[in-house]
Design a protein around this motif. Structure first.
Motif, mmCIF file in Angstrom:
data_model
loop_
_atom_site.group_PDB
_atom_site.id
_atom_site.type_symbol
_atom_site.label_atom_id
_atom_site.label_comp_id
_atom_site.label_asym_id
_atom_site.label_seq_id
_atom_site.Cartn_x
_atom_site.Cartn_y
_atom_site.Cartn_z
ATOM 1 N N SER A 1 -19.257 69.085 112.838
ATOM 2 C CA SER A 1 -19.628 68.864 111.494
ATOM 3 C C SER A 1 -18.599 69.432 110.443
ATOM 4 O O SER A 1 -18.096 70.587 110.803
ATOM 5 C CB SER A 1 -21.098 69.081 111.296
ATOM 6 N N ALA B 1 -18.503 70.585 106.373
ATOM 7 C CA ALA B 1 -19.355 70.542 105.106
ATOM 8 C C ALA B 1 -18.266 71.061 104.366
ATOM 9 O O ALA B 1 -17.606 72.028 104.272
ATOM 10 C CB ALA B 1 -20.553 71.643 105.299
ATOM 11 N N ASP C 1 -22.043 61.907 105.633
ATOM 12 C CA ASP C 1 -23.690 61.839 105.024
ATOM 13 C C ASP C 1 -23.454 62.275 103.611
ATOM 14 O O ASP C 1 -23.278 63.326 103.427
ATOM 15 C CB ASP C 1 -24.459 62.728 105.884
ATOM 16 N N ASN C 2 -23.536 61.167 102.738
ATOM 17 C CA ASN C 2 -23.348 61.511 101.264
ATOM 18 C C ASN C 2 -24.316 62.427 100.731
ATOM 19 O O ASN C 2 -24.184 63.174 99.870
ATOM 20 C CB ASN C 2 -23.202 60.344 100.423
ATOM 21 N N ALA C 3 -25.749 62.390 101.106
ATOM 22 C CA ALA C 3 -26.622 63.134 100.694
ATOM 23 C C ALA C 3 -26.295 64.338 101.012
ATOM 24 O O ALA C 3 -26.696 65.578 100.077
ATOM 25 C CB ALA C 3 -28.019 62.823 101.119
ATOM 26 N N LYS C 4 -25.908 64.911 102.090
ATOM 27 C CA LYS C 4 -25.523 66.175 102.590
ATOM 28 C C LYS C 4 -24.289 66.883 102.235
ATOM 29 O O LYS C 4 -23.874 67.850 102.605
ATOM 30 C CB LYS C 4 -25.791 66.391 104.107
ATOM 31 N N ASN C 5 -23.240 65.811 101.756
ATOM 32 C CA ASN C 5 -21.925 66.114 101.504
ATOM 33 C C ASN C 5 -20.921 66.716 102.735
ATOM 34 O O ASN C 5 -20.497 67.694 102.766
ATOM 35 C CB ASN C 5 -21.589 67.167 100.500
ATOM 36 N N THR C 6 -21.418 65.873 103.860
ATOM 37 C CA THR C 6 -20.902 66.279 105.218
ATOM 38 C C THR C 6 -19.991 65.204 105.817
ATOM 39 O O THR C 6 -20.553 64.172 105.822
ATOM 40 C CB THR C 6 -21.992 66.954 106.098
ATOM 41 N N SER D 1 -17.689 72.147 99.961
ATOM 42 C CA SER D 1 -18.137 72.776 98.719
ATOM 43 C C SER D 1 -17.240 72.582 97.582
ATOM 44 O O SER D 1 -15.846 72.744 98.077
ATOM 45 C CB SER D 1 -18.877 74.312 99.034
ATOM 46 N N SER E 1 -19.124 64.155 110.210
ATOM 47 C CA SER E 1 -19.446 64.441 111.382
ATOM 48 C C SER E 1 -18.625 63.795 112.351
ATOM 49 O O SER E 1 -18.140 62.699 112.072
ATOM 50 C CB SER E 1 -20.824 64.069 111.733
#
Length: 129
Positions: free
Chosen positions: A21, A23, A72-77, A25, A79
């Motif tokens: 994953s 992530a 995953d656009n909602a989690k900004n990740t 910021s 994988s």
């Protein structure tokens, strides 16, 4: 300041699976290309997979059919699901983010390290035989 943090690396037996994953910021990943690269000591870093703004995915021939990249656009990740792992997949895996790009990218763009401006610290993957 943009930061990428990878996680999920580890030791697995040949034939097994791992899920990496990445992530982010400070940036929205859906506005750029996110790529995965890997590097073995003494060798050049090589392209593994990428996803562009449209959601199109790109893979190196060596991982096609075994690895799947997803965002995953909602989690900004982003994988990287790695299945049927082989000892040759052993490497440090890096996540990278491009500057804001066109909606659709190309394989030549996403597979070029120079297309990316931000890199994570890497996560090691070891596949034992």
């Amino acid at each position: 300041q943009v930061q990428l943090v990878e996680s999920g690396g580890g030791l697995v037996q040949a034939g097994g699976s791992l899920r990496l994953s990445c992530a982010a910021s400070g940036r929205t990943m859906r506005e750029a290309v996110t790529g995965w690269f890997r590097q073995v000591p003494g060798k050049d870093r090589e392209f593994v997979a990428a996803v562009d703004r449209s959601g199109d995915t790109y893979y190196a021939d060596s991982v096609t059919g075994r690895f799947t990249i997803s965002r995953d656009n909602a989690k900004n990740t982003v994988s990287l699901q790695m299945n049927s792992l082989k000892p040759d997949d052993t490497a440090v895996y890096y996540c990278a983010l491009s500057p804001r790009t066109a909606f659709y990218a190309s394989l030549s763009y996403v597979s070029d390290q120079k297309s990316y401006g931000t890199w994570g610290q890497g996560t090691p993957v070891t596949v034992s035989s």
